[in-house]
Enzyme design. Structure first.
Site, PDB file in Angstrom:
ATOM      1  N   HIS A 102       0.841  -1.198   0.000  1.00  0.00           N
ATOM      2  CA  HIS A 102       0.000   0.000   0.000  1.00  0.00           C
ATOM      3  C   HIS A 102       0.877   1.249   0.000  1.00  0.00           C
ATOM      4  O   HIS A 102       1.963   1.256   0.566  1.00  0.00           O
ATOM      5  CB  HIS A 102      -0.890   0.045   1.256  1.00  0.00           C
ATOM      6  CG  HIS A 102      -1.687  -1.195   1.456  1.00  0.00           C
ATOM      7  ND1 HIS A 102      -2.629  -1.641   0.566  1.00  0.00           N
ATOM      8  CD2 HIS A 102      -1.688  -2.098   2.469  1.00  0.00           C
ATOM      9  CE1 HIS A 102      -3.170  -2.756   1.022  1.00  0.00           C
ATOM     10  NE2 HIS A 102      -2.606  -3.060   2.166  1.00  0.00           N
ATOM     11  N   GLU A 119      -1.631  -0.232   8.167  1.00  0.00           N
ATOM     12  CA  GLU A 119      -2.609  -1.109   8.811  1.00  0.00           C
ATOM     13  C   GLU A 119      -1.963  -1.948   9.897  1.00  0.00           C
ATOM     14  O   GLU A 119      -0.736  -1.975  10.035  1.00  0.00           O
ATOM     15  CB  GLU A 119      -3.285  -2.008   7.768  1.00  0.00           C
ATOM     16  CG  GLU A 119      -2.337  -2.894   6.992  1.00  0.00           C
ATOM     17  CD  GLU A 119      -2.986  -3.509   5.741  1.00  0.00           C
ATOM     18  OE1 GLU A 119      -3.945  -2.929   5.197  1.00  0.00           O
ATOM     19  OE2 GLU A 119      -2.510  -4.561   5.306  1.00  0.00           O
ATOM     20  N   HIS A 177       3.361  -7.372   1.679  1.00  0.00           N
ATOM     21  CA  HIS A 177       2.752  -8.321   2.611  1.00  0.00           C
ATOM     22  C   HIS A 177       1.644  -9.126   1.958  1.00  0.00           C
ATOM     23  O   HIS A 177       1.127  -8.755   0.908  1.00  0.00           O
ATOM     24  CB  HIS A 177       2.184  -7.580   3.827  1.00  0.00           C
ATOM     25  CG  HIS A 177       1.071  -6.637   3.468  1.00  0.00           C
ATOM     26  ND1 HIS A 177       1.303  -5.372   2.994  1.00  0.00           N
ATOM     27  CD2 HIS A 177      -0.275  -6.773   3.483  1.00  0.00           C
ATOM     28  CE1 HIS A 177       0.154  -4.769   2.748  1.00  0.00           C
ATOM     29  NE2 HIS A 177      -0.836  -5.605   3.025  1.00  0.00           N
ATOM     30  N   ARG A 197      -1.181  -4.642  -6.350  1.00  0.00           N
ATOM     31  CA  ARG A 197      -0.924  -6.081  -6.385  1.00  0.00           C
ATOM     32  C   ARG A 197       0.404  -6.366  -7.075  1.00  0.00           C
ATOM     33  O   ARG A 197       0.615  -5.995  -8.221  1.00  0.00           O
ATOM     34  CB  ARG A 197      -2.059  -6.756  -7.161  1.00  0.00           C
ATOM     35  CG  ARG A 197      -2.803  -7.743  -6.347  1.00  0.00           C
ATOM     36  CD  ARG A 197      -3.966  -8.342  -7.145  1.00  0.00           C
ATOM     37  NE  ARG A 197      -5.213  -7.862  -6.601  1.00  0.00           N
ATOM     38  CZ  ARG A 197      -6.218  -7.374  -7.320  1.00  0.00           C
ATOM     39  NH1 ARG A 197      -6.132  -7.307  -8.629  1.00  0.00           N
ATOM     40  NH2 ARG A 197      -7.308  -6.974  -6.727  1.00  0.00           N
TER      41      ARG A 197
END
Ligand code: ZN
Length: 321
Positions: A102, A119, A177, A197
């Site tokens: 991200h 996150e 991740h 992605r």
């Protein structure tokens, strides 16, 4: 002025190729199909949850923000784009998620109004042998990652980490991740839905076609020197004690074990998000009381003041710093 009370939202369930049915164990109602994500508390164009309890039932979190944001969210309770700053999810990873990364808030190619995504995960359940992908191997730089993607051997560049229930992972923007098959996690993240992605195991999506990869964006936003990702075991907490399990510019998450009546309070600076990870008990406040159990999430307004947890509960408590 509306009297503040703990808000509970109707989750928005999302079908994902990697999803399953595990969220049913929390008593959640799932639509048909492979359900990968339950958006429990969200104020995002791709998912806005609606209040299901009390006087404000039926209002979306966006409407709550417009009508009561000032009192309910607190002085530090807004994202840069003016929305609620956090997105709270439960994830059922019945299959491997794509390898992804991200961006930070400052990535120039972010869609307008969208934020970066830092996150954290708290592992609610993990099958024996379950693992995740967490960061690059030592020494992998941009040319090495680019070459590995090009040559179909990106997995050689990534660190695999075994996981079990109770593990906590902090995943700052820029950390490559992936959650892998057999884990159920609670995710607390910036209010963002931007994922690049890197690799998707050459697997077809829900429509039978290969899902799009975002190689250039991924290479641009990856933090090759490490973004400050941290992981920890979270056992050894005493009764009615908090342990900080993730700390970022966007959220501070603590884990607490409720074993006896526990008096707590909100502050004027921030709302409090409670995610019940395990057990059952009660949540009471001035003027109300309700049963709570694993899988439930609550938004406590900043102006709620005193509240009390009781019962046998594992709780994740999140605030904005
Ligand atoms: Zn992610």
């Amino acid at each position: 002025m509306t009297t503040p009370y703990p808000l509970q939202f109707k989750p928005e369930m999302k079908e994902r190729i990697w999803g399953g049915r595990a969220l049913e164990r929390f008593g959640l109602e799932l639509p048909e199909g492979a359900i990968g994500e339950g958006w429990m508390i969200g104020d995002h164009p791709n998912g806005t949850t609606k209040v299901m309890n009390g006087e404000l039932a039926g209002l979306g979190l966006d409407e709550i923000r417009e009508r009561h944001g000032r009192e309910f969210f607190g002085t530090k309770g807004y994202a840069e784009n003016g929305r609620f700053p956090l997105l709270i999810k439960l994830l059922d990873c019945n299959d491997d998620l794509s390898i992804q990364v991200h961006p930070t808030d400052s990535y120039e190619k972010l869609p307008k109004g969208e934020l970066g995504k830092t996150e954290m995960w708290y592992v609610l359940d993990a099958k024996p042998g379950a693992k995740i992908i967490y960061g690059l191997k030592e020494g992998v730089d941009r040319p090495a990652l680019a070459a590995a993607i090009e040559e179909g051997r990106v997995m050689d560049c990534l660190q695999e980490v075994p996981v079990e229930a109770g593990d906590a992972f902090y995943i700052p923007a820029g950390t490559v991740h992936a959650l892998c098959a057999g884990v159920v996690v609670a995710e607390i993240q910036q209010n963002s839905d931007t994922t690049y992605r890197v690799f998707d195991y050459n697997r077809p999506g829900l429509d039978g076609k290969l899902r799009e990869l975002h190689v250039e964006d991924s290479l641009n936003v990856t933090a090759y020197e490490g973004a400050g990702a941290t992981r920890m075991k979270t056992d050894g907490i005493g009764a009615n004690e908090w342990l900080v399990i993730a700390e970022s510019p966007y959220f501070v998450v603590e884990k607490g074990l409720v074993r006896a009546p526990w008096k707590l309070s909100t502050t004027p600076e921030s709302f409090v998000i409670l995610v019940v990870a395990e057990g059952a008990g009660t949540l009471s406040w001035e003027g109300g009381k309700q049963d709570v159990k694993a899988g439930e999430c609550f938004l406590l307004p900043a102006n709620l003041g005193g509240y009390e947890l009781d019962g046998e509960l594992t709780v994740l408590r999140s605030v904005t710093p």
